[in-house]
Design a protein around this motif. Structure first.
Motif, PDB file in Angstrom:
ATOM      1  N   ILE A  28       0.847  -1.187   0.000  1.00 37.16           N
ATOM      2  CA  ILE A  28       0.000   0.000   0.000  1.00 37.16           C
ATOM      3  C   ILE A  28       0.887   1.243   0.000  1.00 37.16           C
ATOM      4  CG2 ILE A  28      -1.778   1.282   1.249  1.00 37.16           C
ATOM      5  CD1 ILE A  28      -2.655  -1.454   2.429  1.00 37.16           C
ATOM      6  N   ARG A  29       0.725   2.056  -1.048  1.00 30.85           N
ATOM      7  CA  ARG A  29       1.489   3.301  -1.185  1.00 30.85           C
ATOM      8  C   ARG A  29       0.518   4.395  -1.590  1.00 30.85           C
ATOM      9  NH1 ARG A  29       6.912   1.388  -4.547  1.00 30.85           N
ATOM     10  NH2 ARG A  29       7.601  -0.170  -3.029  1.00 30.85           N
ATOM     11  N   MET A  35      -1.331  -3.874  -5.632  1.00 37.12           N
ATOM     12  CA  MET A  35      -2.014  -5.075  -6.100  1.00 37.12           C
ATOM     13  C   MET A  35      -2.956  -5.529  -5.000  1.00 37.12           C
ATOM     14  SD  MET A  35       0.125  -8.309  -7.626  1.00 37.12           S
ATOM     15  CE  MET A  35       1.272  -7.152  -8.382  1.00 37.12           C
ATOM     16  N   GLN A  36      -4.118  -6.059  -5.358  1.00 38.86           N
ATOM     17  CA  GLN A  36      -5.027  -6.532  -4.322  1.00 38.86           C
ATOM     18  C   GLN A  36      -5.797  -7.755  -4.801  1.00 38.86           C
ATOM     19  OE1 GLN A  36      -7.339  -2.889  -3.815  1.00 38.86           O
ATOM     20  NE2 GLN A  36      -9.094  -3.841  -4.817  1.00 38.86           N
ATOM     21  N   TRP A  62      -5.201  -0.541  12.347  1.00 34.89           N
ATOM     22  CA  TRP A  62      -4.328  -1.419  13.119  1.00 34.89           C
ATOM     23  C   TRP A  62      -3.132  -1.843  12.263  1.00 34.89           C
ATOM     24  CZ3 TRP A  62      -2.425  -6.303  12.432  1.00 34.89           C
ATOM     25  CH2 TRP A  62      -1.776  -6.884  13.533  1.00 34.89           C
ATOM     26  N   GLY A  63      -3.398  -2.190  11.005  1.00 32.28           N
ATOM     27  CA  GLY A  63      -2.340  -2.663  10.121  1.00 32.28           C
ATOM     28  C   GLY A  63      -1.263  -1.634   9.861  1.00 32.28           C
ATOM     29  N   SER A 105       5.449   0.875   2.248  1.00 30.24           N
ATOM     30  CA  SER A 105       5.010  -0.139   1.290  1.00 30.24           C
ATOM     31  C   SER A 105       4.436  -1.329   2.050  1.00 30.24           C
ATOM     32  CB  SER A 105       6.197  -0.586   0.409  1.00 30.24           C
ATOM     33  OG  SER A 105       5.773  -1.460  -0.611  1.00 30.24           O
ATOM     34  N   ARG A 106       3.397  -1.049   2.837  1.00 32.91           N
ATOM     35  CA  ARG A 106       2.860  -2.060   3.748  1.00 32.91           C
ATOM     36  C   ARG A 106       1.817  -2.942   3.079  1.00 32.91           C
ATOM     37  NH1 ARG A 106       2.791  -1.137   9.911  1.00 32.91           N
ATOM     38  NH2 ARG A 106       4.952  -1.361   9.273  1.00 32.91           N
ATOM     39  N   THR A 107       1.831  -4.198   3.474  1.00 34.98           N
ATOM     40  CA  THR A 107       0.792  -5.142   3.062  1.00 34.98           C
ATOM     41  C   THR A 107      -0.133  -5.382   4.246  1.00 34.98           C
ATOM     42  OG1 THR A 107       2.068  -6.258   1.321  1.00 34.98           O
ATOM     43  CG2 THR A 107       0.374  -7.563   2.435  1.00 34.98           C
TER      44      THR A 107
END
Length: 203
Positions: A28-29, A35-36, A62-63, A105-107
């Motif tokens: 996530i940026r 991509m999802q 939270w993520g 750049s978190r997933t």
């Protein structure tokens, strides 16, 4: 499943571990995943979109604040809009959220069951699979000059023969450059490679 065969076995394993569905946002940026993947039921997806829950979802909050895994019942972030309660009415009764990667750049991914909570062993398995997805889809740092030139010409509307002539190379050499770019970007088609290169700010 996905448009990348290398990911399909992982997504299939996650489907078996989360029979009520999942949502995975990779890298996530700028508030949007590169991509999802999701296989939640469409009624829930439509409801989630209609209510703009992405902006209010405690699992996403939270993520971004934590790396790791947590059952939904253990997430202490406030849920003022009652998202968890509404999710239950759509069969997403027990859930798990997994977050990994740097904040830039978190997933972030969530998984659901209707029958029982996730076991510690299942959480470990899911976390490992999410990390593998994150690593496999890590955007490349750069493309070669040759790959970028070839993609730019095709993106501008040139056909293979015209693009090859502009680069003073054979058409087969151009196709080889495009193929190498597709492989590096994990794209099945040149159009997909062009879009990913733009998304990753590589061209």
């Amino acid at each position: 499943m996905s448009d990348m065969p290398v990911l399909d076995p992982i997504l299939q394993s996650l489907s078996l571990l989360a029979p009520a569905g999942y949502f995975i946002g990779l890298h996530i940026r700028y508030a949007s995943p590169l991509m999802q993947f999701s296989n939640y039921n469409q009624d829930w997806l439509d409801h989630y979109t209609e209510k703009a829950y992405a902006l209010r979802d405690p699992t996403i909050a939270w993520g971004f604040s934590t790396e790791g895994a947590s059952r939904w019942g253990e997430i202490s972030i406030p849920d003022p809009f009652g998202l968890f309660e509404e999710a239950r009415s759509f069969g997403l009764i027990f859930g798990l959220t997994v977050s990994c990667g740097p904040v830039r750049s978190r997933t972030i991914s969530s998984f659901a069951r209707a029958d029982r909570d996730f076991t510690d062993s299942e959480i470990e398995q899911i976390s490992e699979l999410v990390r593998r997805l994150h690593d496999l889809t890590e955007p490349p740092e750069s493309l070669t000059t040759a790959q970028t030139e070839a993609l730019k010409l095709i993106a501008a509307g040139d056909r293979h023969a015209a693009a090859a002539a502009k680069l003073n190379i054979s058409e087969s050499a151009l196709k080889a450059r495009l193929m190498s770019a597709r492989q590096k970007l994990l794209a099945r088609t040149t159009a997909e490679a062009i879009q990913r290169a733009k998304d990753y700010r590589l061209m």
